[in-house]
Design a protein around this motif. Structure first.
Motif, PDB file in Angstrom:
ATOM      1  N   THR A   7      29.515   2.228  30.437  1.00  0.00           N
ATOM      2  CA  THR A   7      30.385   1.591  29.897  1.00  0.00           C
ATOM      3  C   THR A   7      30.935   2.121  28.518  1.00  0.00           C
ATOM      4  OG1 THR A   7      29.332  -0.309  29.187  1.00  0.00           O
ATOM      5  CG2 THR A   7      30.577  -0.263  31.317  1.00  0.00           C
ATOM      6  N   GLY A   8      29.951   2.934  27.729  1.00  0.00           N
ATOM      7  CA  GLY A   8      30.065   3.564  26.451  1.00  0.00           C
ATOM      8  C   GLY A   8      29.840   2.441  25.403  1.00  0.00           C
ATOM      9  N   THR A   9      29.127   1.327  25.931  1.00  0.00           N
ATOM     10  CA  THR A   9      28.561   0.206  24.826  1.00  0.00           C
ATOM     11  C   THR A   9      27.129   0.358  24.435  1.00  0.00           C
ATOM     12  OG1 THR A   9      28.529  -1.390  26.524  1.00  0.00           O
ATOM     13  CG2 THR A   9      30.687  -1.177  25.628  1.00  0.00           C
ATOM     14  N   GLY A  10      26.597   1.549  24.738  1.00  0.00           N
ATOM     15  CA  GLY A  10      25.298   1.616  24.232  1.00  0.00           C
ATOM     16  C   GLY A  10      24.877   1.735  23.056  1.00  0.00           C
ATOM     17  N   ARG A  11      23.904   1.513  22.335  1.00  0.00           N
ATOM     18  CA  ARG A  11      23.584   1.103  20.880  1.00  0.00           C
ATOM     19  C   ARG A  11      23.164   2.429  20.240  1.00  0.00           C
ATOM     20  NH1 ARG A  11      17.684  -1.869  21.261  1.00  0.00           N
ATOM     21  NH2 ARG A  11      18.987  -3.307  22.558  1.00  0.00           N
ATOM     22  N   SER A  12      23.090   3.484  20.694  1.00  0.00           N
ATOM     23  CA  SER A  12      22.739   4.838  20.144  1.00  0.00           C
ATOM     24  C   SER A  12      23.376   5.800  20.487  1.00  0.00           C
ATOM     25  CB  SER A  12      21.146   5.211  20.323  1.00  0.00           C
ATOM     26  OG  SER A  12      20.373   4.182  19.898  1.00  0.00           O
ATOM     27  N   TRP A  13      23.975   6.701  19.637  1.00  0.00           N
ATOM     28  CA  TRP A  13      24.905   7.900  19.964  1.00  0.00           C
ATOM     29  C   TRP A  13      24.275   9.071  19.100  1.00  0.00           C
ATOM     30  CZ3 TRP A  13      28.745   7.736  23.493  1.00  0.00           C
ATOM     31  CH2 TRP A  13      29.069   6.718  24.113  1.00  0.00           C
ATOM     32  N   GLY A  14      24.464  10.280  19.654  1.00  0.00           N
ATOM     33  CA  GLY A  14      24.405  11.468  18.762  1.00  0.00           C
ATOM     34  C   GLY A  14      25.619  11.869  17.882  1.00  0.00           C
ATOM     35  N   GLN A  15      25.356  12.859  17.336  1.00  0.00           N
ATOM     36  CA  GLN A  15      26.658  13.463  16.403  1.00  0.00           C
ATOM     37  C   GLN A  15      27.470  14.334  17.236  1.00  0.00           C
ATOM     38  OE1 GLN A  15      27.181  12.437  13.322  1.00  0.00           O
ATOM     39  NE2 GLN A  15      25.737  10.844  13.876  1.00  0.00           N
ATOM     40  N   GLY A  16      27.216  14.864  18.433  1.00  0.00           N
ATOM     41  CA  GLY A  16      27.995  15.814  19.180  1.00  0.00           C
ATOM     42  C   GLY A  16      27.967  16.961  19.193  1.00  0.00           C
ATOM     43  N   THR A  17      28.191  17.690  20.188  1.00  0.00           N
ATOM     44  CA  THR A  17      27.941  19.165  19.929  1.00  0.00           C
ATOM     45  C   THR A  17      29.352  19.777  20.764  1.00  0.00           C
ATOM     46  OG1 THR A  17      26.770  21.334  20.771  1.00  0.00           O
ATOM     47  CG2 THR A  17      26.650  19.356  22.286  1.00  0.00           C
ATOM     48  N   GLN A  18      29.970  20.583  20.350  1.00  0.00           N
ATOM     49  CA  GLN A  18      31.489  21.158  20.573  1.00  0.00           C
ATOM     50  C   GLN A  18      31.243  22.090  21.930  1.00  0.00           C
ATOM     51  OE1 GLN A  18      34.649  20.534  19.262  1.00  0.00           O
ATOM     52  NE2 GLN A  18      35.189  21.690  21.174  1.00  0.00           N
ATOM     53  N   VAL A  19      31.869  22.014  22.831  1.00  0.00           N
ATOM     54  CA  VAL A  19      32.000  23.058  24.035  1.00  0.00           C
ATOM     55  C   VAL A  19      33.584  23.370  23.942  1.00  0.00           C
ATOM     56  CG1 VAL A  19      32.065  22.874  26.535  1.00  0.00           C
ATOM     57  CG2 VAL A  19      30.029  21.605  25.173  1.00  0.00           C
ATOM     58  N   THR A  20      33.601  24.354  23.965  1.00  0.00           N
ATOM     59  CA  THR A  20      35.094  25.122  24.282  1.00  0.00           C
ATOM     60  C   THR A  20      35.081  26.025  25.323  1.00  0.00           C
ATOM     61  OG1 THR A  20      35.225  24.858  21.630  1.00  0.00           O
ATOM     62  CG2 THR A  20      36.813  26.287  22.875  1.00  0.00           C
TER      63      THR A  20
END
Length: 123
Positions: free
Chosen positions: A107-120
C-alpha cells in the motif's frame, strides 16, 4: 531509519530489458517485505511489485504483470526487479521500499524508502 540504495536505472529502448537492484542494510533486510514503486513525471507514485521476506508471495501491478519479475537474495541483502518488454510508459523514477509488514509495502505506507533510480524508455 534503515538505508535502501537503488541502482541500475538508465536509458533503454522500447522492447528492451533492464534489471534494477536495491541494496539494504542488514538490519533493514532481515524479516522485511520489500517492494518497488515508481513515479513518472507529473504523476503520482504507484505500486509496481512486492515480495515477502521468504519470497513465497509476490504481487504485481496489472500494468507490469507478465513483464516484470521481483526477486530477492537474502544472503546479499538485495532485492531485484527484472523488467522486460519495456514500454515508454514505464519511464519513471523507481523506488525501493521496505517494511516488516507486507501489506504496508503493497500500500506504499512502508517505513523505509530509497532515493530512487531513473529509468527512461525511449520509443
Amino acid at each position: 531509519q534503515v538505508q535502501l540504495v537503488e541502482s541500475g536505472g538508465r536509458l533503454v529502448q522500447a522492447g528492451g530489458s533492464l534489471g534494477l537492484s536495491c541494496a539494504a542494510s542488514r538490519r533493514a533486510f532481515s524479516g522485511y517485505a520489500m517492494g518497488w514503486f515508481r513515479q513518472g513525471s507529473g504523476k503520482e507514485r504507484e505500486f509496481v511489485a512486492a515480495i515477502t521476506w521468504s519470497g513465497g508471495r509476490t504481487d504485481y501491478a496489472d500494468s507490469v504483470k507478465g513483464r516484470f519479475i521481483i526477486s530477492r537474495d537474502n544472503a546479499k541483502n538485495t532485492v531485484y526487479l527484472q523488467m522486460n518488454s519495456l514500454k515508454p510508459e514505464d519511464t519513471a523514477v523507481y523506488y525501493c521500499a521496505a517494511d516488516p509488514e507486507y501489506q504496508k509495502v503493497v500500500t506504499g505506507t512502508g517505513r523505509s524508502w530509497g532515493q530512487g533510480t531513473q529509468v527512461t524508455v525511449s520509443s
